[in-house]
Design an enzyme around this catalytic site. Structure first.
Site, PDB file in Angstrom:
ATOM      1  CE  LYS A 191      -7.925  -0.530   6.505  1.00  0.00           C
ATOM      2  NZ  LYS A 191      -7.624  -0.608   5.126  1.00  0.00           N
TER       3      LYS A 191
ATOM      4  CG  HIS B 217      -1.924   0.988   1.377  1.00  0.00           C
ATOM      5  ND1 HIS B 217      -1.666   2.291   1.747  1.00  0.00           N
ATOM      6  CD2 HIS B 217      -3.267   0.911   1.204  1.00  0.00           C
ATOM      7  CE1 HIS B 217      -2.805   2.965   1.789  1.00  0.00           C
ATOM      8  NE2 HIS B 217      -3.800   2.149   1.456  1.00  0.00           N
TER       9      HIS B 217
ATOM     10  CD  GLN C 132      -6.602  -4.564   3.852  1.00  0.00           C
ATOM     11  OE1 GLN C 132      -7.544  -5.350   3.800  1.00  0.00           O
ATOM     12  NE2 GLN C 132      -6.772  -3.259   3.827  1.00  0.00           N
TER      13      GLN C 132
ATOM     14  CB  CYS D 189      -3.787   3.315  -1.544  1.00  0.00           C
ATOM     15  SG  CYS D 189      -4.898   4.702  -1.306  1.00  0.00           S
TER      16      CYS D 189
END
Length: 404
Positions: free
Chosen positions: A224, A121, A201, A362
């Site tokens: 997240k 990212h 993530q 991104c």
């Protein structure tokens, strides 16, 4: 087994309609939805114990401080950090990465090298570019293959005694690739390099054990993982956190201040300048409790089923190509449709109540590698269903027909 209807009932937003259609939320890679227990915990903090922490002798300040530090302890236990003071509250993953990169500016010289992966990212690329510009160090890139996997033989060739830090994501936000970080950590340490893992993530899907991994730094964001926005975690080994200078100066991170000299507070406060997102820090602990009650093994198994089902169903659409076909993947499907821009697909299926992310996510270098402008990304969470995947497939077919 997951009781999916019970879980869905925990998330108020999932019962609403968008553009007159039931909401299908497949943008979990960008942010997760929040269960009632998290939403209520935010209100409870502001209604009952709102006060600044660590500084007050009055009752509310002490209650808020206790709740904040209890949350730090929950996060320590969750990631299996050795000490609570190795858990630093930040505003998110980006803040954590910048704190480490900024600290390394005092440790690098022009002969040194920093390794980043091709799967990163932007927030795990740009701070290291800035570090290299500041110090004269060289940024080197671990390449990837067509499947969206890192080429480990090339990684080993890049490592040398010049390598001072390696930075890689645990899971790719754009492709869902699960990187072999245990191997990468071991190899980095063999040449004496530190390693930072971007876990933004990963934490919604698995439970990282930072001691078993033996990583030097692990960073992630609360939003997240069913928590609030504006809060995150930087885990660092005690030896590294003591070695690095503070990222920001201000209140809370000092021991003594005079106009001649300032001495810094001990960990973790050295890296926690100013009034933090107190509610966010407390409620991040609530979110982690919620997910642990469900169980990360159950979450992983359920999401794997969604990934397999979604992959099979989407590949039945003519002209659809999945970008990122790593053997080890989490519940993210990035895809393109022949002759149609991802943005156009995303716009049309939004009218049908389906939320996906379109664009480069991104992660422009990944899109450049595949020579595409971007992808349509459907990222699934434990509160999604196969019926929602069916709705996505039908919506994509409809959009394809309209745009062809």
């Amino acid at each position: 087994m997951i009781d999916i209807q019970k879980i869905r009932a925990d998330f108020p937003i999932l019962s609403q309609k968008v553009n007159g259609k039931p909401l299908v939320y497949f943008d979990n890679g960008a942010t997760s939805q929040k269960p009632k227990v998290v939403i209520e915990a935010i209100s409870k903090y502001y209604e009952e114990i709102n006060a600044n922490i660590h500084r007050g002798v009055h009752t509310l300040s002490q209650l808020a401080t206790d709740a904040y530090e209890v949350s730090r302890g929950k996060i320590q236990a969750h990631i299996n950090a050795k000490f609570a003071h190795e858990v630093i509250f930040t505003s998110g993953t980006t803040h954590g990465i910048n704190a480490v990169a900024n600290g390394f500016a005092s440790l690098l010289n022009s002969d040194d090298e920093v390794l980043v992966s091709a799967l990163e990212h932007h927030s795990n690329i740009v701070p290291w570019q800035m570090l290299c510009e500041k110090t004269g160090a060289t940024l080197k890139v671990i390449p990837m293959n067509e499947n969206g996997e890192l080429i480990l033989s090339e990684y080993e060739k890049l490592l040398s005694n010049k390598t001072k830090i390696v930075t890689v994501n645990h899971i790719s936000n754009a492709l869902g690739t699960i990187n072999p970080i245990e191997f990468m950590i071991k190899k980095a340490h063999e040449v004496g390099a530190a390693i930072l893992i971007d876990g933004a993530q990963a934490v919604p899907h698995l439970k990282p054990d930072v001691q078993a991994l033996d990583c030097d730094f692990y960073v992630f964001s609360g939003h997240k993982i069913c928590g609030p926005t504006g809060v995150g975690i930087l885990y660092g080994k005690e030896e590294w956190l003591r070695k690095l200078p503070p990222y920001q100066g201000g209140g809370e991170m000092i021991a003594t201040v005079s106009f001649e000299k300032t001495t810094y507070a001990d960990l973790p406060h050295k890296f926690e300048a100013g009034t933090p997102n107190i509610a966010g820090g407390i409620v991040l602990g609530t979110a982690i409790d919620y997910l642990n009650q469900i169980g990360f093994d159950k979450i992983a198994n359920y999401e794997h089923d969604l990934l397999e089902y979604g992959t099979k169903k989407l590949l039945e659409i003519e002209g659809l190509k999945i970008i990122g076909t790593a053997k080890e993947k989490t519940s993210v499907i990035s895809f393109t449709i022949d002759g149609i821009h991802p943005y156009d697909i995303g716009t049309i299926i939004d009218k049908l109540g389906i939320a996906v992310r379109t664009g480069h996510h991104c992660a422009q270098p990944i899109m450049d590698f595949y020579k595409i402008p971007g992808t349509i990304r459907a990222s699934f969470a434990f509160y999604n269903t196969k019926e929602e995947i069916d709705a996505l497939v039908e919506a994509v077919k409809k959009a394809q027909m309209m745009l062809s």
